[in-house]
Design a protein around this motif. Structure first.
Motif, mmCIF file in Angstrom:
data_model
loop_
_atom_site.group_PDB
_atom_site.id
_atom_site.type_symbol
_atom_site.label_atom_id
_atom_site.label_comp_id
_atom_site.label_asym_id
_atom_site.label_seq_id
_atom_site.Cartn_x
_atom_site.Cartn_y
_atom_site.Cartn_z
ATOM 1 N N VAL A 247 0.855 -1.183 0.000
ATOM 2 C CA VAL A 247 0.000 0.000 0.000
ATOM 3 C C VAL A 247 0.895 1.238 0.000
ATOM 4 N N ASN A 248 0.487 2.247 -0.765
ATOM 5 C CA ASN A 248 1.192 3.526 -0.798
ATOM 6 C C ASN A 248 0.462 4.509 0.095
ATOM 7 N N VAL A 249 1.112 4.902 1.196
ATOM 8 C CA VAL A 249 0.521 5.825 2.172
ATOM 9 C C VAL A 249 0.964 7.247 1.830
ATOM 10 N N PRO A 250 0.029 8.203 1.696
ATOM 11 C CA PRO A 250 0.416 9.583 1.391
ATOM 12 C C PRO A 250 1.367 10.162 2.433
ATOM 13 N N GLN A 251 2.137 11.133 2.005
ATOM 14 C CA GLN A 251 3.170 11.725 2.859
ATOM 15 C C GLN A 251 2.595 12.298 4.149
ATOM 16 N N THR A 282 7.860 -1.006 6.654
ATOM 17 C CA THR A 282 7.640 0.187 5.842
ATOM 18 C C THR A 282 8.913 0.514 5.080
ATOM 19 N N ALA A 283 8.754 1.263 3.987
ATOM 20 C CA ALA A 283 9.918 1.630 3.196
ATOM 21 C C ALA A 283 10.831 2.588 3.945
ATOM 22 N N GLY A 284 10.279 3.354 4.880
ATOM 23 C CA GLY A 284 11.101 4.282 5.654
ATOM 24 C C GLY A 284 11.517 5.513 4.886
ATOM 25 N N SER A 285 10.940 5.742 3.714
ATOM 26 C CA SER A 285 11.267 6.925 2.920
ATOM 27 C C SER A 285 10.081 7.244 2.014
ATOM 28 N N ILE A 286 10.052 8.482 1.544
ATOM 29 C CA ILE A 286 8.995 8.955 0.664
ATOM 30 C C ILE A 286 9.482 8.882 -0.783
ATOM 31 N N ASP A 287 8.658 8.300 -1.626
ATOM 32 C CA ASP A 287 8.984 8.231 -3.051
ATOM 33 C C ASP A 287 8.780 9.613 -3.667
ATOM 34 N N PRO A 288 9.838 10.238 -4.224
ATOM 35 C CA PRO A 288 9.680 11.606 -4.770
ATOM 36 C C PRO A 288 8.673 11.691 -5.912
ATOM 37 N N SER A 289 8.482 10.610 -6.655
ATOM 38 C CA SER A 289 7.571 10.666 -7.800
ATOM 39 C C SER A 289 6.105 10.621 -7.383
ATOM 40 N N THR A 290 5.794 9.901 -6.303
ATOM 41 C CA THR A 290 4.404 9.773 -5.854
ATOM 42 C C THR A 290 4.129 10.496 -4.542
ATOM 43 N N ARG A 291 5.160 10.962 -3.839
ATOM 44 C CA ARG A 291 5.012 11.579 -2.519
ATOM 45 C C ARG A 291 4.253 10.666 -1.574
ATOM 46 N N ALA A 292 4.599 9.395 -1.629
ATOM 47 C CA ALA A 292 3.956 8.401 -0.769
ATOM 48 C C ALA A 292 5.004 7.420 -0.281
#
Length: 415
Positions: A247-251, A282-292
């Motif tokens: 799941v992609n959680v918003p920033q 958790t990934a522990g970081s925010i994906d810059p392309s999706t901000r999630a």
């Protein structure tokens, strides 16, 4: 004076007593009628004056009542209760792998089809590999040649060592025999390695399950040519217990999601059923392309009710952030930005600018601009201005919540 005397003097004759009495009665009646008329006129005038005064007061009261602005108010409250974030996800097998062949040949037979439950080590298919079989036979023969060459080189070296002791041969010739023996040894080791390699490759003609799971795809049939270099998989094997959901959680919510947190997974086709999982990592970081931020949810599936690849809804109960929450109906968007209308103790309106945070649909976070427990006007009109006098009415929802809270406090005190 007598009547005769009146007659002599030429004066009118006096009326008799009966006539005088009649005249007196008529006078009294006229006065009485006049008095009644005056009273009626006075009563009518008083009634008119009173009705006009009453009407004027009613008109004044109605005008004042209609001039009032009646509004419904609610209170800003702290987010003591956590929110639930619903996000879409796709189920995946905990381990999902395409099963490919290592050796080339033809598919001799297959034993498991789609939907089959297999255990680790179960035979899935067999290949017919005539070329590899011939290569293995050739490698075995080459190894025998290497063994024979090694034995000859060994015996030659032994004889030349005995002759060297008698000084019948030179040291150079002995060194050459020793080198030939070492080379024959190396050739034998290479031949044995080649035989072992081909045996390993031949062993791959038996396709076995690397782990327990369910066959979700079969891509070959009897007689198909199997070429390892083509990248073609024979089967797809999935481990369905447990399952994974990415799941992609918003920033804005990423900091509220932690490993080990429980989640609820639902599927629209399985009405009334809820599946409890937990955040594995958790990934522990925010994906810059999706901000999630990507999270992985581990979901038990002992009864195989959930199928890999299905679309599901993942509900994440979030911990309370402690910020103020207001109803989304209280916001006004004007030239200065987002604002709310606050009613003070004197029922006067004050417009306050606020900084809006996360939007939860019915409620919105307010990061700055409010102190808490203010009375906010619901659905404020565009004509509402600073200092307007209003008549507030507490919203029924908030009133019900307060009554419920009071009842809970009474029950706690009684217990």
């Amino acid at each position: 004076m007598s009547q005769e005397r009146h007659s002599e003097l030429g004066i009118h004759a006096l009326p008799d007593e009966g006539e005088l009495l009649k005249r007196q009665q008529m006078t009294r009646r006229a006065k009485l009628v006049l008095l009644v008329v005056l009273i009626l006129l006075a009563v009518g005038a008083a009634r008119t004056i009173i009705s006009r005064v009453v009407n004027a007061r009613e008109l004044q009261a109605g005008t004042a009542e209609r001039a009032k602005i009646f509004v419904r108010v609610t209170e800003a409250r702290s987010s003591a209760e956590g929110q639930t974030l619903a996000l879409p996800g796709t189920l995946q097998g905990f381990v999902q792998s395409p099963i490919a062949a290592r050796s080339s040949g033809y598919l001799k037979r297959w034993y498991k089809d789609i939907g089959s439950e297999v255990k680790k080590g179960d035979l899935l298919a067999e290949l017919d590999t005539p070329e590899i079989d011939q290569q293995l036979s050739q490698a075995v023969a080459a190894r025998q040649q290497a063994v024979s060459s090694m034995e000859l080189a060994k015996s030659s070296m032994a004889r030349w060592e005995a002759l060297r002791k008698k000084d019948a041969v030179s040291q150079q010739e002995l060194d050459e025999r020793r080198s030939a023996y070492a080379q024959a040894n190396s050739n034998l080791a290479a031949a044995e390695a080649n035989v072992e390699r081909l045996r390993q490759v031949e062993g791959f003609k038996r396709i076995v399950a690397p782990f327990s799971g369910i066959i979700t795809r079969r891509n070959v049939d009897v007689g198909d040519l199997i070429d390892p270099g083509a990248g073609r998989s024979l089967f797809v094997l999935s481990q369905t217990d447990p399952l994974r959901v990415y799941v992609n959680v918003p920033q804005s919510y990423a900091n509220l999601v932690k490993p080990g947190q429980k989640v609820i997974v639902t599927q629209s086709e399985l009405r009334g059923r809820k599946f409890e999982g937990k955040v594995a990592r958790t990934a522990g970081s925010i994906d810059p392309s999706t901000r999630a931020m990507q999270i992985e949810v581990s979901l038990p599936n002992a009864d195989n009710a959930l199928l890999p690849g299905a679309f599901v809804q993942v509900s994440l109960p979030l911990k309370p952030s402690g910020t103020l929450l207001v109803s989304a109906d209280t916001l006004m968007f004007r030239r200065d930005g987002a604002m709310v209308a606050v009613v003070d103790a004197q029922n006067k309106v004050h417009l306050k600018k606020v900084q809006v945070g996360r939007n939860f649909g019915l409620t919105v976070e307010v990061l700055d601009g409010l102190d808490g427990n203010e009375k906010l006007i619901l659905n404020p009109s565009d004509s509402l201005a600073e200092g307007d006098q209003v008549e507030p009415t507490l919203d029924k929802k908030d009133g019900g919540k307060k009554e419920a809270a009071a009842d809970d406090d009474k029950k706690k005190a009684a217990s």
